[in-house]
Scaffold this active site. Structure first.
Site, PDB file in Angstrom:
ATOM      1  N   HIS A  29       1.881   3.480  -7.630  1.00 27.39           N
ATOM      2  CA  HIS A  29       1.038   4.679  -7.611  1.00 27.39           C
ATOM      3  C   HIS A  29       0.003   4.674  -8.732  1.00 27.39           C
ATOM      4  O   HIS A  29      -0.401   5.740  -9.222  1.00 27.39           O
ATOM      5  CB  HIS A  29       1.873   5.959  -7.705  1.00 27.39           C
ATOM      6  CG  HIS A  29       2.817   6.162  -6.566  1.00 27.39           C
ATOM      7  ND1 HIS A  29       3.696   7.218  -6.511  1.00 27.39           N
ATOM      8  CD2 HIS A  29       3.046   5.441  -5.425  1.00 27.39           C
ATOM      9  CE1 HIS A  29       4.413   7.145  -5.399  1.00 27.39           C
ATOM     10  NE2 HIS A  29       4.029   6.065  -4.722  1.00 27.39           N
ATOM     11  N   SER A  33      -1.733   5.581   2.569  1.00 23.27           N
ATOM     12  CA  SER A  33      -3.028   4.964   2.284  1.00 23.27           C
ATOM     13  C   SER A  33      -3.319   3.901   3.338  1.00 23.27           C
ATOM     14  O   SER A  33      -2.466   3.554   4.157  1.00 23.27           O
ATOM     15  CB  SER A  33      -3.014   4.341   0.884  1.00 23.27           C
ATOM     16  OG  SER A  33      -2.691   5.305  -0.088  1.00 23.27           O
ATOM     17  N   LEU A  70       0.852  -1.186   0.000  1.00 28.01           N
ATOM     18  CA  LEU A  70       0.000   0.000   0.000  1.00 28.01           C
ATOM     19  C   LEU A  70       0.890   1.238   0.000  1.00 28.01           C
ATOM     20  O   LEU A  70       1.929   1.261   0.671  1.00 28.01           O
ATOM     21  CB  LEU A  70      -0.903   0.025   1.237  1.00 28.01           C
ATOM     22  CG  LEU A  70      -2.141  -0.870   1.226  1.00 28.01           C
ATOM     23  CD1 LEU A  70      -2.767  -0.902   2.623  1.00 28.01           C
ATOM     24  CD2 LEU A  70      -3.160  -0.395   0.215  1.00 28.01           C
ATOM     25  N   ASP A  71       0.463   2.259  -0.746  1.00 27.54           N
ATOM     26  CA  ASP A  71       1.179   3.523  -0.698  1.00 27.54           C
ATOM     27  C   ASP A  71       1.036   4.148   0.682  1.00 27.54           C
ATOM     28  O   ASP A  71      -0.042   4.107   1.294  1.00 27.54           O
ATOM     29  CB  ASP A  71       0.619   4.514  -1.731  1.00 27.54           C
ATOM     30  CG  ASP A  71       0.798   4.027  -3.159  1.00 27.54           C
ATOM     31  OD1 ASP A  71       1.620   3.124  -3.374  1.00 27.54           O
ATOM     32  OD2 ASP A  71       0.102   4.555  -4.040  1.00 27.54           O
ATOM     33  N   VAL A  72       2.094   4.741   1.177  1.00 23.53           N
ATOM     34  CA  VAL A  72       2.022   5.515   2.416  1.00 23.53           C
ATOM     35  C   VAL A  72       1.545   6.915   2.061  1.00 23.53           C
ATOM     36  O   VAL A  72       2.081   7.530   1.131  1.00 23.53           O
ATOM     37  CB  VAL A  72       3.409   5.581   3.091  1.00 23.53           C
ATOM     38  CG1 VAL A  72       3.367   6.446   4.349  1.00 23.53           C
ATOM     39  CG2 VAL A  72       3.888   4.170   3.441  1.00 23.53           C
TER      40      VAL A  72
END
Length: 213
Positions: free
Chosen positions: A117, A24, A20-22
């Site tokens: 992303h 998120s 997961l993107d940080v």
């Protein structure tokens, strides 16, 4: 005590199937055995492992399928369009909303490829960036968004996959408290754009699948 060797194996990503993107939030799938890991990897690459997200976007977004290629280098932003890896994102509208003269769309998004992303870059590419995304919006927009949500409004709400016996599993996770609070500040009108009365926050665990159109 049970020991799962894959959890110590960096070459197999310690059993994790994705990230997961940080900063998120949401579900992450990990395997405890090599057999499960390679089976889930096959589902991921064949697009039978589904990943769905709740995303709050700027503007009035229509049902959409984004097929723009993605390219990135190092820690720079991911670029959509032109050269890069084939990437597909499907978007379905949950609700239209507004606040202080700005229009938003609460969307259910499915990534069919899973690039770095991907959702954030694709949404910016079609002119509807995610709320509170400091990398894919202008600095002015990002600063204005912080009054609504202190972090990127992107949450992985559902994972769908099959186990070794072929049984289908659906894991779901509601919006966390901070994103729920942000969503409650908005005024909703599902069909006609902005309404005059504040409606309840839409159900983000909706049963319909993201559009392929």
């Amino acid at each position: 005590m049970v020991s799962w060797k894959i959890l110590d194996d960096a070459d197999s990503d310690f059993g994790f199937l994705h990230r997961l993107d940080v900063p998120s939030s949401g579900l992450i799938l990990a395997a405890k055995t090599y057999a499960a890991y390679y089976d889930l990897q096959l589902q991921l690459r064949s697009r039978s492992l589904a990943r769905d997200y709740v995303v709050l976007n700027h503007g009035k977004l229509k049902r959409h399928k984004v097929d723009a290629r993605l390219h990135w280098t190092g820690n720079f932003a991911t670029r959509s369009g032109g050269q890069g890896k084939p990437s597909e994102t499907r978007v379905s509208v949950v609700a239209f909303a507004g606040m202080n003269g700005s229009t938003y769309t609460m969307a259910l998004v499915r990534v069919c490829t899973g690039r770095r992303h991907q959702i954030r870059s694709h949404c910016a590419y079609i002119g509807h960036p995610t709320v509170s995304d400091g990398r894919y919006t202008s600095w002015r927009t990002y600063q204005g968004d912080l009054g609504l949500s202190e972090r990127n409004f992107l949450h992985r709400c559902r994972l769908t996959f099959r186990d070794a016996n072929g049984e289908l599993h659906k894991a779901k996770l509601p919006l966390p408290e901070d994103l729920r609070k942000a969503a409650h500040h908005l005024i909703y009108d599902r069909w006609l754009g902005l309404g005059g009365a504040k409606a309840s926050v839409p159900d983000t665990s909706i049963q319909t699948e993201p559009s392929s159109k």
